[in-house]
Design an enzyme around this catalytic site. Structure first.
Site, PDB file in Angstrom:
ATOM      1  N   GLU A   1       0.846  -1.208   0.000  1.00 20.80           N
ATOM      2  CA  GLU A   1       0.000   0.000   0.000  1.00 20.80           C
ATOM      3  C   GLU A   1       0.879   1.255   0.000  1.00 20.80           C
ATOM      4  O   GLU A   1       0.625   2.216  -0.731  1.00 20.80           O
ATOM      5  CB  GLU A   1      -0.928  -0.046   1.219  1.00 20.80           C
ATOM      6  CG  GLU A   1      -1.782   1.191   1.429  1.00 20.80           C
ATOM      7  CD  GLU A   1      -1.627   1.760   2.838  1.00 20.80           C
ATOM      8  OE1 GLU A   1      -1.134   2.901   2.965  1.00 20.80           O
ATOM      9  OE2 GLU A   1      -2.003   1.067   3.819  1.00 20.80           O
ATOM     10  N   HIS A   2       1.919   1.269   0.831  1.00 21.46           N
ATOM     11  CA  HIS A   2       2.848   2.414   0.836  1.00 21.46           C
ATOM     12  C   HIS A   2       3.536   2.585  -0.517  1.00 21.46           C
ATOM     13  O   HIS A   2       3.656   3.692  -1.038  1.00 21.46           O
ATOM     14  CB  HIS A   2       3.925   2.203   1.903  1.00 21.46           C
ATOM     15  CG  HIS A   2       3.544   2.689   3.263  1.00 21.46           C
ATOM     16  ND1 HIS A   2       4.253   3.659   3.928  1.00 21.46           N
ATOM     17  CD2 HIS A   2       2.532   2.325   4.091  1.00 21.46           C
ATOM     18  CE1 HIS A   2       3.704   3.869   5.110  1.00 21.46           C
ATOM     19  NE2 HIS A   2       2.666   3.067   5.242  1.00 21.46           N
TER      20      HIS A   2
ATOM     21  N   GLU B   1       6.705   4.107  11.304  1.00 20.65           N
ATOM     22  CA  GLU B   1       5.275   3.994  11.595  1.00 20.65           C
ATOM     23  C   GLU B   1       5.041   2.968  12.711  1.00 20.65           C
ATOM     24  O   GLU B   1       4.230   3.188  13.617  1.00 20.65           O
ATOM     25  CB  GLU B   1       4.524   3.584  10.319  1.00 20.65           C
ATOM     26  CG  GLU B   1       3.002   3.621  10.462  1.00 20.65           C
ATOM     27  CD  GLU B   1       2.286   3.247   9.154  1.00 20.65           C
ATOM     28  OE1 GLU B   1       2.971   2.943   8.145  1.00 20.65           O
ATOM     29  OE2 GLU B   1       1.042   3.253   9.157  1.00 20.65           O
TER      30      GLU B   1
END
Lengths: 456, 456
Positions: free
Chosen positions: A85-86, A162
């Protein structure tokens, strides 16, 4: 020749043939009295496009939803869906990362993405006039990302940060700990982000494999809501994916995620994460019901009354009457074949025993005696009112279309949903409460404790 | 006799006399092409009621805004405004805490409140048909709370838990530390919540005094936006406050908060909060501009390009190119007579020096060379687009009315605001950047460091 003539508005199914091969099949699902007209088109590739036209809005929310999440990973792959996704924002064959973000931001739009255990969503919200731009950019990044090896290395650093950030938020961390208490090593028990141990060695090849195997047209739902025209959205989507791996033929949409038989859940497991925090963060809960369980409307009502708001029993008992917590609430999580039901509280470490005792007593009381008629009426009002209030922005309407298609296999019209809530009886709620709230409870605690402090 | 005839829709000022004494003066402010009709009524008490009628919406957001915040407290009172905000939900002469929250929640509405340094807001969002209920409940709790001594004790516990929770969130805590670095002992440098030291001994008498002195009709603005009728809202507000301390006569609205001369700011102060976190949380910044400063539109554009989004210079440099942080952004805070401009980053403790060096270099580069014409154009697009997108829900429209009245002394029409952004030139942005970004920078750090680690 543009395929714009291929897809027509219709109240019955229609099909057309155009420049692109194959048939696109469109139908009108509902004319929701509270919203706009919903239309659904299945492209020859199996890609689905759902839109809701709401002419009174100035914006459009546009989302690409992929039926893949962290539960589709094997252990060593943990975090691959989220890593991917990143990476999709890092560059395509047409645009680099700066060109992707500045295209949307230059017109004041916003774009982002999120990964869950069962699906991944990429979305943008823009002014209606900028929808063609948003479609082009978002389809490009999902369909045609390059996953440049240098970007994989850079983004690995971002994801490790993160994960570290999340580790500094004990009120979030306790939710992951609770999932692990109930699901153990099952994929539903793992972190969506993966861990430092799985993200550090993850290779581009692994992520690329995940991308090509999982991001196929039949697994993808595109949804848009706002001031839009369905045929135009379909035409722009076809144009944007032309020549990419999503531009295939003769495929049909995947059914919504099947229930995998035998999700094993543990019962009455206690996990403590020792941490020198000011507050103790506590979750007490049990396995719940799955997403398609008919009792989900009763569960919504039960949850509203038990811990769903300021007027709920737990909020009144623990916060209003005794001042023991700032934040205390109950919640339900639902998956294709499983679910959780739990109570969260953040309180002084010295008050954990008291808070747990009060919570257990309240759960036992509701399991034994049920809720009153007045409480059930209030819980139903909460469900209906908050559902209707939640439909007022294009983002939540877009999500509703996509989730209906991807997770439920169909979109329940607003009126039907309200009718289902209305039909919930006191007996429905109380028999569910008797079942659910008497199950053995698991416990997760993050705070200044030892690992065995709650083992008694 | 109901005062409903007293307030009429009009495009010019009108006044009427009715059951309540005094004159209510109403005017229409704008017919915003993007929204609804805004009307403003001043009641004889000095209480202002602003509404925006948007017939296409299903909900109404209703807020009561009081021109008092934590900067109005003396040192020993620190936290009084916030303590009071909590207490108002605990009970009135008509309703207890449960009756307050269940009234709104039973219809699926939501209600909450927040305290800032300069104002306090109580709000509810409900379906349009439930607006009369919301007005009655929200006016009751703000105008006629009892502040029961037992409730003061219970709520003290809740607030101490809220403070503890905040202490467990280092990414939030660093913002407070930065305000203290710049403002020192000035009220703008203090915590809105107060501290354990000020909240523990705070008496009901102190809070009650604060309530009666500060919550007067001329200091209060009531705002509502959604599917509503202005005259009805005014009538229901008058009815709801009748007989309360807000039901006075012959007063005029207070002007918006005056600039107090001489807010002292410190320059180049460094504060470190040692804490065993995974990430270091860092803010680098300086005094900015006040809320009414004409350069605020140029500052918005500058901020967008420097650190306002994924396409911004800092995001590109620190996250996209180097993977040093998950979260990095710049922001501006504005007060009546002062402001802040700062950059936040969360990164590995071992990378703080590198992140700070890159940030300082970027700020210096922009101060020296300015932004390009293309960047300014993009920054203006971001300001305009995000402003228009932000007007699509009733909550933000309601806030816009109240903040215009309370903080700016007037509501700037949407078109005027867009024109002001359009008028920003490259020279405006670059001369502001040259001034702002060359100021001596203060630094706040929360993380695994010693207090003097950044003193060099």
């Amino acid at each position: 020749m543009a395929p714009s003539g291929a897809v027509r508005h219709a109240t019955a199914s229609t099909a057309g043939r155009a420049g692109a091969p194959g048939r696109a099949v469109t139908r009108t699902i509902s004319d929701d009295p509270l919203g706009g007209t919903v239309r659904r088109t299945v492209l020859p590739s199996g890609l689905r496009v759902l839109t809701e036209a709401i002419p009174a809005m100035r914006s459009v929310s546009f989302g690409i939803w992929v039926a893949v999440g962290s539960r589709d990973e094997t252990g060593p792959q943990a975090g691959a869906a989220h890593f991917l996704e990143h990476l999709l924002f890092k560059g395509t064959n047409k645009r680099n990362a700066l060109e992707i973000s500045s295209a949307i931001e230059a017109v004041g739009g916003e774009t982002n993405a999120f990964t869950t255990k069962e699906y991944t969503c990429y979305y943008a919200r823009v002014l209606d006039e900028d929808l063609p731009l948003a479609i082009d950019v978002m389809c490009d990044l999902v369909a045609d990302s390059v996953l440049d090896p240098a970007d994989v290395e850079t983004e690995r650093g971002v994801i490790l940060e993160e994960i570290a950030m999340h580790d500094d938020e004990p009120g979030d961390e306790v939710h992951d700990l609770f999932a692990r208490a109930v699901y153990g090593d099952h994929p539903l028990g793992r972190l969506i982000s993966g861990t430092e141990e799985t993200v550090t060695p993850m290779t581009r090849r692994q992520i690329q494999g995940f991308y090509r195997r999982r991001y196929t047209a039949p697994q993808i739902v595109i949804a848009a809501a706002g001031n839009l025209d369905h045929a135009t959205v379909v035409r722009l989507v076809r144009q944007a994916v032309r020549g990419t791996p999503l531009d295939t033929d003769a495929a049909v949409p995947a059914p919504h995620r099947p229930a995998t038989p035998g999700v094993r859940v543990k019962s009455a497991t206690t996990l403590v994460e020792p941490k020198e925090t000011e507050q103790a963060h506590v979750i007490l809960g049990c396995p719940g019901i799955d997403r398609l369980d008919e009792r989900r409307f009763a569960l919504g009502v039960l949850n509203n009354v038990l811990g769903g708001g300021m007027s709920s029993r737990l909020f009144q008992e623990i916060r209003e009457q005794r001042g023991l917590a700032y934040s205390v609430y109950s919640y339900a999580s639902q998956y294709a074949d499983s679910g959780l039901y739990a109570v969260y509280a953040g309180c002084a470490p010295g008050k954990v025993d008291e808070v747990l005792q009060l919570t257990r007593a309240e759960l036992a009381r509701v399991a034994a005696d049920g809720l009153t008629e007045a409480e059930v009426a209030r819980g139903k009002g909460m469900s209906k009112g908050s559902f209707v209030l939640g439909l007022e922005d294009t983002g939540s309407r877009m999500s509703r279309l996509a989730k209906g298609e991807l997770l439920y296999g169909d979109l329940m019209p607003v009126d039907d949903l309200l009718t289902r809530v209305d039909a919930v009886t006191v007996e429905d709620v109380n028999s569910l409460a008797a079942d659910l709230l008497s199950r053995p409870m698991s416990l997760a605690v993050v705070g200044p404790f030892g690992e065995n402090d709650f083992s008694a």
